[in-house]
Every structure is written in C-alpha cells, then in structure tokens.
Design a protein around this motif. Structure first.
Motif, PDB file in Angstrom:
ATOM      1  N   HIS A  56      -1.788   7.338 -11.614  1.00 23.28           N
ATOM      2  CA  HIS A  56      -2.220   6.195 -12.410  1.00 23.28           C
ATOM      3  C   HIS A  56      -2.203   6.650 -13.848  1.00 23.28           C
ATOM      4  O   HIS A  56      -2.920   7.569 -14.210  1.00 23.28           O
TER       5      HIS A  56
ATOM      6  N   LYS B 272       0.831  -1.207   0.000  1.00 33.01           N
ATOM      7  CA  LYS B 272       0.000   0.000   0.000  1.00 33.01           C
ATOM      8  C   LYS B 272       0.858   1.247   0.000  1.00 33.01           C
ATOM      9  O   LYS B 272       2.025   1.227   0.370  1.00 33.01           O
TER      10      LYS B 272
ATOM     11  N   PHE C  75      -3.044  -2.759  -9.974  1.00 32.69           N
ATOM     12  CA  PHE C  75      -3.226  -1.482  -9.287  1.00 32.69           C
ATOM     13  C   PHE C  75      -4.673  -1.305  -8.850  1.00 32.69           C
ATOM     14  O   PHE C  75      -5.596  -1.616  -9.589  1.00 32.69           O
ATOM     15  N   ARG C  76      -4.865  -0.762  -7.635  1.00 29.66           N
ATOM     16  CA  ARG C  76      -6.224  -0.491  -7.148  1.00 29.66           C
ATOM     17  C   ARG C  76      -6.192   0.769  -6.289  1.00 29.66           C
ATOM     18  O   ARG C  76      -5.349   0.911  -5.416  1.00 29.66           O
ATOM     19  N   LEU C  77      -7.100   1.681  -6.575  1.00 27.22           N
ATOM     20  CA  LEU C  77      -7.264   2.886  -5.765  1.00 27.22           C
ATOM     21  C   LEU C  77      -8.115   2.514  -4.560  1.00 27.22           C
ATOM     22  O   LEU C  77      -9.213   1.985  -4.714  1.00 27.22           O
TER      23      LEU C  77
ATOM     24  N   ARG D   6       0.321   5.962  -0.282  1.00 28.45           N
ATOM     25  CA  ARG D   6      -0.593   7.102  -0.223  1.00 28.45           C
ATOM     26  C   ARG D   6       0.153   8.373  -0.587  1.00 28.45           C
ATOM     27  O   ARG D   6       1.376   8.404  -0.609  1.00 28.45           O
TER      28      ARG D   6
ATOM     29  N   SER E 227      -0.232   1.393 -15.599  1.00 30.91           N
ATOM     30  CA  SER E 227      -0.261   1.955 -14.258  1.00 30.91           C
ATOM     31  C   SER E 227       1.128   2.234 -13.736  1.00 30.91           C
ATOM     32  O   SER E 227       1.960   1.341 -13.642  1.00 30.91           O
TER      33      SER E 227
ATOM     34  N   PHE F 138      -3.658   3.861  -2.320  1.00 28.82           N
ATOM     35  CA  PHE F 138      -3.689   2.840  -3.358  1.00 28.82           C
ATOM     36  C   PHE F 138      -3.054   1.563  -2.843  1.00 28.82           C
ATOM     37  O   PHE F 138      -2.395   1.541  -1.791  1.00 28.82           O
TER      38      PHE F 138
END
Length: 179
Positions: A87, A5, A51-53, A7, A98, A15
């Motif tokens: 991103h 993770k 990738f994930r927000l 930020r 990404s 993210f």
C-alpha cells in the motif's frame, strides 16, 4: 461493484479492492526490480478508498527515490525475492495512493488491461530483449518528472524490442531534460 481479494504468499496479509484500477504500471526501475527479483513489477493502482486491508500488519519501509523524495510503502516480505501486496501512502512522489502487486490477487486476470491504462515506466532501465507492446504509453522514467510535471510518453506503432540503442536514446532524452 465487485470486490477482488488477494494476499501475500504466506497469507499473513490479505487485502481487497473494489472497482477497476486507475492504471496498470509495468515498472522497470531498480527499486521495482529489486523488490520483485524480476525484470519489472506489474502494479495495479487504485484510489485509496478502493483499497482495504483485511488482516495482517504490513511492515513499513521508507524508500527515498533517486529524485530524493520519500515514499512510504507497507510491505509483507515473504521471501528474499518477493513481496506481498503493498500500500503506497500519499507522498510527494506518488500521485495515486494505493498500489498492489498485480500477481498477489487471487484471480490474476480480473482487471482490464487497456493500452490507455497500461503504462510502461523506465524504458531507460528495461532489460534488452523486453518486448514493448504497440499502442501503449512508454516513459523514459516515471510519468512524473522530478519537477512535478507530467513526462512525455512515446507510443510505438508496432511491438518493439528493447535494444541497447533504444535504451541509449531513452537515457539521452532524460539527460537532455535535466538541462
């Protein structure tokens, strides 16, 4: 696979990524210098699925490169000189969807930095005095030329100091490729 993770500085944007990055880019282009307020950006590239927000709404900034191709980038600006995670959406200019500013991860050294995956972009714009590590691919500009063909990299046998002469040679190779 382990999730990592990160930020932005203020924490409004967070993210997560899963798995090792595809590449680690050390980019010395004007855009990256301005975006970071530094001599270069270190960016870790991931497949879009990695990738994930987690929370927050990034601002979208459309940047047109010097090669006149648009790249949409989502930013969370946290000060005049630093940006949080970004991103990069698929566009004609970027082949990997990404990218994350590497120093926005909670753990800074979690990913492997192997010479075959740690690339150096824009030698032509790198600051004099920068040391390029031996064994890494160094590109005069981006690794994709404006015609969509992969650029040739050079690999130094020893750690190499960027000098005005080295930059001039790099710029000459770029001019020669244009013709």
């Amino acid at each position: 696979m382990r999730v990592q993770k990160g930020r932005c500085l203020c924490g409004d944007l967070a993210f997560a990524v899963e798995g090792q990055p595809i590449d680690v880019i050390h980019c010395h282009c004007n855009f990256c210098q301005r975006a970071t307020g530094s001599a270069y950006l270190i960016e870790t590239l991931f497949a879009k699925e990695q990738f994930r927000l987690l929370h927050g709404t990034p601002r979208v900034f459309i940047h047109t490169s010097i090669r006149a191709r648009a790249a949409a980038s989502a930013f969370m600006f946290v000060s005049a000189t630093s940006a949080g995670p970004r991103h990069i959406c698929c566009s004609s200019d970027f082949r990997i969807p990404s990218g994350v500013y590497s120093d926005t991860f909670d753990k800074k050294d979690w990913f492997v930095r192997r010479p075959e995956k740690a690339l150096y972009f824009y030698l032509s714009n790198a600051p004099v005095g920068k040391v390029l590590p031996s064994g890494h691919q160094v590109f005069d500009a981006h690794y994709w030329r404006s015609d969509g063909v992969a650029a040739d990299a050079q690999i130094f046998d020893v750690h190499t100091l960027v000098t005005e002469h080295l930059k001039a040679e790099s710029k000459k190779r770029l001019r020669d490729h244009e013709h």
